[in-house]
Design a protein around this motif. Structure first.
Motif, mmCIF file in Angstrom:
data_model
loop_
_atom_site.group_PDB
_atom_site.id
_atom_site.type_symbol
_atom_site.label_atom_id
_atom_site.label_comp_id
_atom_site.label_asym_id
_atom_site.label_seq_id
_atom_site.Cartn_x
_atom_site.Cartn_y
_atom_site.Cartn_z
ATOM 1 N N VAL A 37 0.861 -1.134 -0.023
ATOM 2 C CA VAL A 37 -0.070 -0.034 0.017
ATOM 3 C C VAL A 37 0.976 1.286 -0.009
ATOM 4 O O VAL A 37 0.546 2.149 -0.708
ATOM 5 C CB VAL A 37 -1.152 0.195 1.008
ATOM 6 C CG1 VAL A 37 -1.684 1.346 1.237
ATOM 7 C CG2 VAL A 37 -2.064 -1.082 1.018
ATOM 8 N N PRO A 38 1.684 1.358 0.981
ATOM 9 C CA PRO A 38 2.708 2.512 0.880
ATOM 10 C C PRO A 38 3.487 2.788 -0.266
ATOM 11 O O PRO A 38 3.778 3.790 -0.901
ATOM 12 C CB PRO A 38 3.349 2.729 2.160
ATOM 13 C CG PRO A 38 3.371 1.322 2.651
ATOM 14 C CD PRO A 38 2.108 0.661 2.050
ATOM 15 N N ALA A 99 -6.262 4.084 -0.142
ATOM 16 C CA ALA A 99 -5.227 4.665 -0.252
ATOM 17 C C ALA A 99 -5.319 4.949 -2.073
ATOM 18 O O ALA A 99 -5.021 6.123 -2.361
ATOM 19 C CB ALA A 99 -3.869 3.677 -0.386
ATOM 20 N N ALA A 100 -5.832 4.098 -2.600
ATOM 21 C CA ALA A 100 -5.761 4.308 -4.302
ATOM 22 C C ALA A 100 -6.839 5.506 -4.552
ATOM 23 O O ALA A 100 -6.469 6.328 -5.367
ATOM 24 C CB ALA A 100 -6.261 3.070 -5.134
ATOM 25 N N PHE A 101 -7.895 5.297 -3.964
ATOM 26 C CA PHE A 101 -9.027 6.363 -4.320
ATOM 27 C C PHE A 101 -8.720 7.701 -3.725
ATOM 28 O O PHE A 101 -8.817 8.794 -4.685
ATOM 29 C CB PHE A 101 -10.483 5.970 -3.419
ATOM 30 C CG PHE A 101 -11.212 5.189 -4.336
ATOM 31 C CD1 PHE A 101 -11.989 5.709 -5.530
ATOM 32 C CD2 PHE A 101 -11.421 3.971 -4.079
ATOM 33 C CE1 PHE A 101 -12.636 4.668 -6.632
ATOM 34 C CE2 PHE A 101 -12.451 3.111 -4.767
ATOM 35 C CZ PHE A 101 -13.030 3.408 -6.026
ATOM 36 N N ILE A 102 -7.949 7.816 -2.697
ATOM 37 C CA ILE A 102 -7.690 8.989 -2.211
ATOM 38 C C ILE A 102 -6.342 9.587 -2.797
ATOM 39 O O ILE A 102 -6.290 10.867 -3.278
ATOM 40 C CB ILE A 102 -7.008 8.878 -0.605
ATOM 41 C CG1 ILE A 102 -8.340 8.698 0.126
ATOM 42 C CG2 ILE A 102 -6.368 10.098 -0.129
ATOM 43 C CD1 ILE A 102 -7.943 8.264 1.607
ATOM 44 N N ALA A 103 -5.352 8.856 -3.235
ATOM 45 C CA ALA A 103 -4.166 9.204 -4.232
ATOM 46 C C ALA A 103 -4.769 9.764 -5.339
ATOM 47 O O ALA A 103 -4.133 10.888 -5.972
ATOM 48 C CB ALA A 103 -3.229 7.961 -4.317
ATOM 49 N N ILE A 104 -5.510 9.018 -6.278
ATOM 50 C CA ILE A 104 -6.076 9.519 -7.597
ATOM 51 C C ILE A 104 -6.809 10.795 -7.343
ATOM 52 O O ILE A 104 -6.843 11.648 -8.307
ATOM 53 C CB ILE A 104 -6.493 8.570 -8.256
ATOM 54 C CG1 ILE A 104 -7.948 8.017 -7.808
ATOM 55 C CG2 ILE A 104 -5.586 7.243 -8.643
ATOM 56 C CD1 ILE A 104 -8.990 7.405 -8.537
ATOM 57 N N SER A 105 -7.440 10.888 -6.307
ATOM 58 C CA SER A 105 -8.425 12.560 -6.089
ATOM 59 C C SER A 105 -7.456 13.480 -5.779
ATOM 60 O O SER A 105 -7.541 14.446 -6.271
ATOM 61 C CB SER A 105 -9.167 12.119 -4.841
ATOM 62 O OG SER A 105 -10.241 11.029 -5.049
#
Length: 215
Positions: A37-38, A99-105
């Motif tokens: 994840v990180p 993490a994926a949704f937050i990062a791409i946002s």
């Protein structure tokens, strides 16, 4: 990402009273997914407008998702269900997709924050549903286990493929794939909300039945 698939306790038929050791392949895969994840997030932010780095990050995401498929299959096939797996497998799933949704946002559709407001709407709704249903499952566990519903697999697949395309950075994708990415994101949102409402209905029925039996 996959509460409808891997949130279900991984039970084994004929499992010994003591249960299998926590030191097994499914649990190792779960730990690997947590570690990735990180790594995935860091790779996304190294050079968000560089296709090579975005591709590497996306590959890490795909590998992490494959560990999710593998650990559940292996645990069921070889009776390697453990309390560690029941607890940490869904946590790993939620950590990865969250993490994926937050990062791409944060990065937006071009790596520079473009269209981030729209993406945040998807992210907030989807993550509230995902973590909310996880909480509901735990809250009604004393009354019964909430089984996966029929739309769960479709929800998981649409989220996964949408996140893969957005992780690649839409700016690098041809027009048709950009359209497909948004269609998948809308489909993921729709299925996430619909299955979430179905879970709430099912949870209410389980709670009412449980309370009736207690009285």
């Amino acid at each position: 990402m996959t509460d409808d698939v891997s949130d279900e306790p991984r039970r084994a038929v004929g499992e010994s009273p003591a249960g299998p050791s926590n030191w097994n392949v499914p649990n190792v895969l779960t730990v690997i997914r947590i570690i990735l994840v990180p790594v995935y997030v860091a790779l996304l932010f190294v050079a968000p407008t560089d296709f090579t780095w975005r591709l590497i990050a996306t590959i890490v995401f795909v590998v992490a998702m494959l560990t999710d498929l593998a650990d559940g299959h292996i645990a069921r096939k070889y009776n390697l269900v453990t309390d560690f797996g029941k607890l940490w497998d869904p946590v790993a799933d939620k950590a990865l997709t969250g993490a994926a949704f937050i990062a791409i946002s944060i990065l937006g559709t071009d790596g520079l924050g473009a269209a981030s407001r729209t993406l945040w709407i998807f992210t907030v709704i989807i993550l509230v549903r995902e973590w909310g249903i996880t909480w509901v499952r735990a809250a009604i566990a004393k009354y019964g286990i909430m089984a996966a519903n029929k739309g769960g697999k479709a929800k998981t697949l649409t989220q996964t493929f949408a996140l893969i395309l957005f992780s690649l950075n839409l700016a690098f994708l041809p027009g048709p794939l950009q359209v497909a990415a948004w269609i998948l994101m809308w489909a993921a949102l729709f299925l996430t909300v619909i299955t979430g409402l179905d879970y709430l209905r099912h949870a209410w029925a389980i709670r009412q039945k449980g309370r009736t039996q207690e009285s």
